[in-house]
Design a protein around this motif. Structure first.
Motif, PDB file in Angstrom:
ATOM      1  N   SER A 147      33.371 -79.787 -40.898  1.00 46.98           N
ATOM      2  CA  SER A 147      34.269 -79.488 -39.784  1.00 46.98           C
ATOM      3  C   SER A 147      33.678 -79.975 -38.465  1.00 46.98           C
ATOM      4  N   ALA A 148      32.388 -79.760 -38.276  1.00 45.56           N
ATOM      5  CA  ALA A 148      31.737 -80.176 -37.025  1.00 45.56           C
ATOM      6  C   ALA A 148      31.833 -81.679 -36.829  1.00 45.56           C
ATOM      7  N   SER A 149      31.784 -82.425 -37.941  1.00 42.67           N
ATOM      8  CA  SER A 149      31.818 -83.889 -37.849  1.00 42.67           C
ATOM      9  C   SER A 149      33.153 -84.412 -37.316  1.00 42.67           C
ATOM     10  N   LYS A 150      34.197 -83.584 -37.358  1.00 46.71           N
ATOM     11  CA  LYS A 150      35.507 -84.007 -36.846  1.00 46.71           C
ATOM     12  C   LYS A 150      35.554 -83.954 -35.319  1.00 46.71           C
ATOM     13  N   GLY A 151      34.654 -83.164 -34.728  1.00 48.18           N
ATOM     14  CA  GLY A 151      34.565 -83.110 -33.280  1.00 48.18           C
ATOM     15  C   GLY A 151      35.684 -82.361 -32.586  1.00 48.18           C
ATOM     16  N   VAL A 152      36.440 -81.567 -33.318  1.00 45.67           N
ATOM     17  CA  VAL A 152      37.541 -80.806 -32.720  1.00 45.67           C
ATOM     18  C   VAL A 152      37.112 -79.385 -32.400  1.00 45.67           C
ATOM     19  N   ILE A 153      36.470 -78.732 -33.372  1.00 49.96           N
ATOM     20  CA  ILE A 153      35.999 -77.361 -33.192  1.00 49.96           C
ATOM     21  C   ILE A 153      34.506 -77.412 -32.859  1.00 49.96           C
ATOM     22  N   ALA A 154      34.133 -76.873 -31.721  1.00 51.87           N
ATOM     23  CA  ALA A 154      32.731 -76.913 -31.307  1.00 51.87           C
ATOM     24  C   ALA A 154      31.843 -76.306 -32.385  1.00 51.87           C
ATOM     25  N   GLU A 155      30.861 -77.068 -32.835  1.00 50.12           N
ATOM     26  CA  GLU A 155      29.917 -76.664 -33.886  1.00 50.12           C
ATOM     27  C   GLU A 155      30.591 -76.475 -35.241  1.00 50.12           C
ATOM     28  N   GLY A 156      31.851 -76.812 -35.350  1.00 50.61           N
ATOM     29  CA  GLY A 156      32.546 -76.720 -36.638  1.00 50.61           C
ATOM     30  C   GLY A 156      33.011 -75.314 -36.949  1.00 50.61           C
ATOM     31  N   GLY A 157      33.924 -75.224 -37.900  1.00 46.97           N
ATOM     32  CA  GLY A 157      34.434 -73.916 -38.298  1.00 46.97           C
ATOM     33  C   GLY A 157      34.405 -73.774 -39.803  1.00 46.97           C
ATOM     34  N   GLU A 158      33.833 -72.676 -40.291  1.00 48.94           N
ATOM     35  CA  GLU A 158      33.870 -72.393 -41.723  1.00 48.94           C
ATOM     36  C   GLU A 158      35.321 -72.095 -42.120  1.00 48.94           C
ATOM     37  N   TRP A 159      35.605 -72.149 -43.425  1.00 44.86           N
ATOM     38  CA  TRP A 159      36.990 -71.980 -43.893  1.00 44.86           C
ATOM     39  C   TRP A 159      37.600 -70.693 -43.349  1.00 44.86           C
ATOM     40  N   PHE A 160      36.903 -69.585 -43.517  1.00 40.25           N
ATOM     41  CA  PHE A 160      37.474 -68.307 -43.098  1.00 40.25           C
ATOM     42  C   PHE A 160      37.629 -68.234 -41.590  1.00 40.25           C
ATOM     43  N   GLU A 161      36.748 -68.913 -40.839  1.00 32.02           N
ATOM     44  CA  GLU A 161      36.852 -68.912 -39.384  1.00 32.02           C
ATOM     45  C   GLU A 161      38.094 -69.690 -38.932  1.00 32.02           C
ATOM     46  N   GLN A 162      38.354 -70.799 -39.608  1.00 33.38           N
ATOM     47  CA  GLN A 162      39.535 -71.583 -39.264  1.00 33.38           C
ATOM     48  C   GLN A 162      40.818 -70.828 -39.600  1.00 33.38           C
ATOM     49  N   ILE A 163      40.796 -70.102 -40.710  1.00 36.24           N
ATOM     50  CA  ILE A 163      41.978 -69.325 -41.080  1.00 36.24           C
ATOM     51  C   ILE A 163      42.170 -68.157 -40.127  1.00 36.24           C
ATOM     52  N   ASP A 164      41.082 -67.540 -39.692  1.00 38.22           N
ATOM     53  CA  ASP A 164      41.184 -66.484 -38.681  1.00 38.22           C
ATOM     54  C   ASP A 164      41.852 -67.026 -37.414  1.00 38.22           C
ATOM     55  N   ALA A 165      41.469 -68.234 -37.016  1.00 34.29           N
ATOM     56  CA  ALA A 165      42.036 -68.844 -35.806  1.00 34.29           C
ATOM     57  C   ALA A 165      43.519 -69.144 -35.999  1.00 34.29           C
ATOM     58  N   LEU A 166      43.873 -69.629 -37.187  1.00 34.96           N
ATOM     59  CA  LEU A 166      45.273 -69.923 -37.485  1.00 34.96           C
ATOM     60  C   LEU A 166      46.109 -68.642 -37.443  1.00 34.96           C
ATOM     61  N   GLU A 167      45.591 -67.596 -38.061  1.00 32.40           N
ATOM     62  CA  GLU A 167      46.315 -66.323 -38.080  1.00 32.40           C
ATOM     63  C   GLU A 167      46.516 -65.776 -36.676  1.00 32.40           C
ATOM     64  N   ALA A 168      45.474 -65.837 -35.866  1.00 34.80           N
ATOM     65  CA  ALA A 168      45.558 -65.330 -34.489  1.00 34.80           C
ATOM     66  C   ALA A 168      46.595 -66.103 -33.686  1.00 34.80           C
TER      67      ALA A 168
END
Length: 348
Positions: A121-142
């Motif tokens: 995820s970090a290599s995509k350069g969108v989410i600072a320091e990358g996001g683990e799967w559950f962290e990205q889903i938490d963000a989507l849900e919020a």
């Protein structure tokens, strides 16, 4: 002068009698706002993604089930939403087509940082320091909270979420999240005027049978539940199971079905009614979804702790006579997944 004053008083008296206050034509309207009511729903999608044995190289098996549960208010705005995915992987030996499936049956949420997505995820350069799967889903849900379910299509492009707010913290593919959300919306039912928490559970199991003339049969079961609490007790419960089967033939070629409906989605096509009727407990027999709904209804009104403590016989049948009267199938996975929901730390 005196006569003039008397006439003036008389005129004023007549005028005052004729000038009554106008009648109030307005009705007594209640200006109190209508009470907020809630709806809840659960939906899931499943798929196989396999590769056959080729030129002696091992093949692979992957089964994914993504579940969505949500609560909306009377206006259709999302109050709470949660996603989770069961992903079961395995290999097909390039030598003799022997199938081996993983023993790690944790969901992606349960794996947390063990899932290992953060660096990618970090290599995509969108989410600072990358996001683990559950962290990205938490963000989507919020980001989905507050959105209206009537506007879902406007948040999607080419089958994935495209709204800037939704993709800012979630850069993984979202096809299954979109489709499971749409199913959950289609399954929304009224749950009343109170809402406290939304809890979901998901447990998986698999069975690889002995090879026969058709190959190696494989069955994967993912049991899911939604549990809503209000006023300290359960106000709504839903159970469902994705039971998906496939076969690997002697050459290591996978044979999978094109459609994977859940037991609930199969309705009468699941074909349990006659077997149920033969037990003589439920008059006319009960189809799988009917018995699952009977159990769920029997748990409503109990505290979550009491529901999780529902007793079972050694053969996994319900001990409580009232519950068993409407649900005579093995209930161990229902109670297990409810306990899983109670223990999960991603309740909304």
């Amino acid at each position: 002068m005196k006569k003039f004053l008397l006439v003036l008083v008389a005129v004023l008296f007549v005028l005052s009698g004729c000038s009554k206050a106008p009648a109030d034509d307005s009705t007594d309207t209640n200006t109190d706002p209508a009470p907020v009511t809630y709806k809840a729903g659960m939906g899931s999608v499943s798929s196989f993604s396999n590769s056959d044995v080729e030129d002696g190289e091992d093949g692979s098996i992957e089964h994914d089930t993504t579940v969505c549960a949500l609560v909306v208010d009377s206006e259709g705005k999302i109050v709470a939403v949660t996603f989770n995915t069961s992903q079961i992987r395995g290999t097909i030996s390039g030598e003799d087509a022997t199938v081996t499936l993983t023993d790690d049956l944790r969901t992606k949420r349960e794996k947390k940082f063990d899932y290992g997505m953060k660096d990618t995820s970090a290599s995509k350069g969108v989410i600072a320091e990358g996001g683990e799967w559950f962290e990205q889903i938490d963000a989507l849900e919020a980001a989905l909270v507050g959105k209206n379910v009537a506007d879902i299509d406007s948040l999607v492009a080419e089958g994935e979420f495209s709204d800037a707010d939704l993709v800012a913290g979630c850069t993984i593919h979202t096809y299954d999240f979109v489709n499971s959300l749409k199913k959950a919306v289609a399954n929304l039912v009224d749950i009343g005027e109170s809402y406290e928490s939304l809890k979901t559970g998901m447990i998986a199991s698999h069975k690889v049978s002995e090879k026969d003339e058709d190959g190696t049969p494989i069955e994967i079961d993912v049991t899911m539940c939604l549990a809503v609490e209000a006023n300290g007790v359960l106000s709504h419960v839903v159970f469902d199971v994705a039971q998906d089967k496939m076969t690997v033939d002697a050459e290591g070629v996978c044979e999978t079905p094109t459609e994977l409906p859940t037991k609930r989605e199969k309705l009468e096509a699941y074909g349990m009614k006659e077997t149920s009727a033969s037990k003589g407990v439920i008059e006319g027999g009960g189809e799988w979804y009917e018995q699952a709904d009977n159990l769920a209804a029997g748990l409503v009104g109990k505290t979550l702790a009491d529901a999780c403590a529902t007793e079972l016989t050694e053969d996994a049948y319900l001990v409580d006579a009232d519950l068993f009267a409407g649900c005579t199938i093995h209930a161990s996975d229902f109670i297990k997944v409810l306990n899983e929901a109670a223990a999960n730390d991603w309740a909304k």
